[in-house]
Scaffold this active site. Structure first.
Site: not given
Length: 365
Positions: A51, A126, A213, A217
């Protein structure tokens, strides 16, 4: 408390499967063809593959003048940069070293930004990871996923703010976009009432690979709500973005082979193409305006934060997390930097000298 459209929205109380399927079925929004980044400088972390690399290609296709690619491996970074240079020969593309698990590396990187960049318009953070095994970062003592995805990302975000404010053109805000994840909606955050909140993530006996994970976030959602109390959208527009589940990424490179195969199959069936997933970055960092400040952008539109941010205990958890985070990073004077962001440029304060009541929705969880 500064307002955020995401926080003002009603929370998404749909079940996990419904949220995921609806998101993956969202129709990609094409980036405006008349987007022109001529003269601008952008930083994209994690830019050597997936990405991040495709995000760079999008930016360069819109006439970006200067691209900084911070990477762990200079060789991999140069290999990626050489491909972009061949495609966009007139653009200045540089590969800089950045190790996100190291506070020292992050500080050195920002010192280089201060020293070497006369202009900075966009920073897209990112870099991130997931891990199937419990790992402690020796230099910090924290679990690796929380260290890289949350603590180090917070540090880099705060340290870049003065440059984004002072090195972007007058009357044009800098842009800071932090890559997030829709998995934040699914985090249970069972340790959110621990007194030593950050240290509770470092306990191997309670560590859960499936939780770490998404929780890393989720923590950035809490951070975003606090951050916008210090950053005016006229100086820097800050948001976070979910690219969705995307084919061809290396995020699951550190998980077990069997699980990686499962990820690959799911991605092949319903995953977005890299071009579409990376366009969410550019949409959040370039196309979206001040309305996205302090927001979570998902499926090319502003979305509510994760469910837990609307819970009755959200204020207490947010304040505790903020306090511990600022304490953890106090070696870099994060609060002094954030306070300096409130000052007017030219009012006698050099920003770089500092670089040495809740919204509650009642519903059952």
């Amino acid at each position: 408390m500064a307002s955020s459209k995401s926080l003002e929205m009603a929370p998404n109380t749909s079940n996990v499967g419904s949220i995921f399927i609806k998101s993956q079925r969202a129709k990609p929004v094409k980036l405006p063809k008349d987007t022109n980044l001529s003269g601008q400088t952008a930083i994209v972390t994690g830019a050597s593959t997936g990405l991040g690399f495709h995000c760079c290609r999008h930016l360069l296709s819109f006439q970006l003048s200067h691209l900084i690619m911070p990477v762990r491996s200079v060789k991999r970074g140069e290999d990626a940069a050489s491909k972009l240079r061949a495609e966009f020969p007139r653009v200045k593309i540089e590969v800089w070293t950045l190790e996100m698990s190291s506070y020292e590396s992050i500080q050195a990187f920002v010192r280089r930004v201060e020293k070497d960049l006369p202009r900075l318009d966009i920073a897209i953070l990112n870099a991130g990871l997931t891990n199937e095994h419990f790992e402690i970062v020796e230099s910090t003592g924290h679990e690796e996923v929380i260290q890289v995805n949350y603590l180090s990302t917070v540090l880099l975000s705060i340290l870049l703010l003065p440059a984004l404010k002072t090195k972007s053109p007058p009357s044009t805000p800098g842009r800071l976009t932090i890559v997030n994840s829709g998995t934040s909606y699914f985090a249970k955050f069972p340790n959110r009432h621990e007194i030593s909140l950050l240290k509770s993530f470092d306990d191997k006996s309670t560590w859960n690979a499936n939780e770490q994970y998404p929780c890393s976030k989720l923590l950035l959602h809490y951070f975003m709500v606090k951050l916008i109390n210090y950053v005016d959208s006229k100086d820097v527009i800050v948001n976070c973005v979910d690219p969705g589940l995307v084919k061809g990424t290396s995020l699951s490179r550190d998980v077990k082979v069997a699980l990686s195969v499962v990820y690959s199959v799911v991605k092949s069936l319903i995953g977005r193409l890299l071009d579409a997933g990376s366009s969410t970055y550019v949409d959040a960092a370039v196309v979206k305006g001040k309305e996205s400040h302090g927001c979570f952008v998902m499926d090319w539109k502003i979305a509510p934060f994760a469910l837990l941010l609307y819970a009755p205990d959200s204020y207490t958890v947010r304040e505790q997390l903020w306090h511990e985070t600022m304490k953890e990073l106090e070696f870099a004077s994060p609060l002094r930097i954030l306070e300096s962001m409130k000052q007017e440029i030219g009012a006698g304060l050099e920003l770089w000298e500092y670089w040495l009541g809740p919204v509650v929705f009642e519903f059952p969880l």
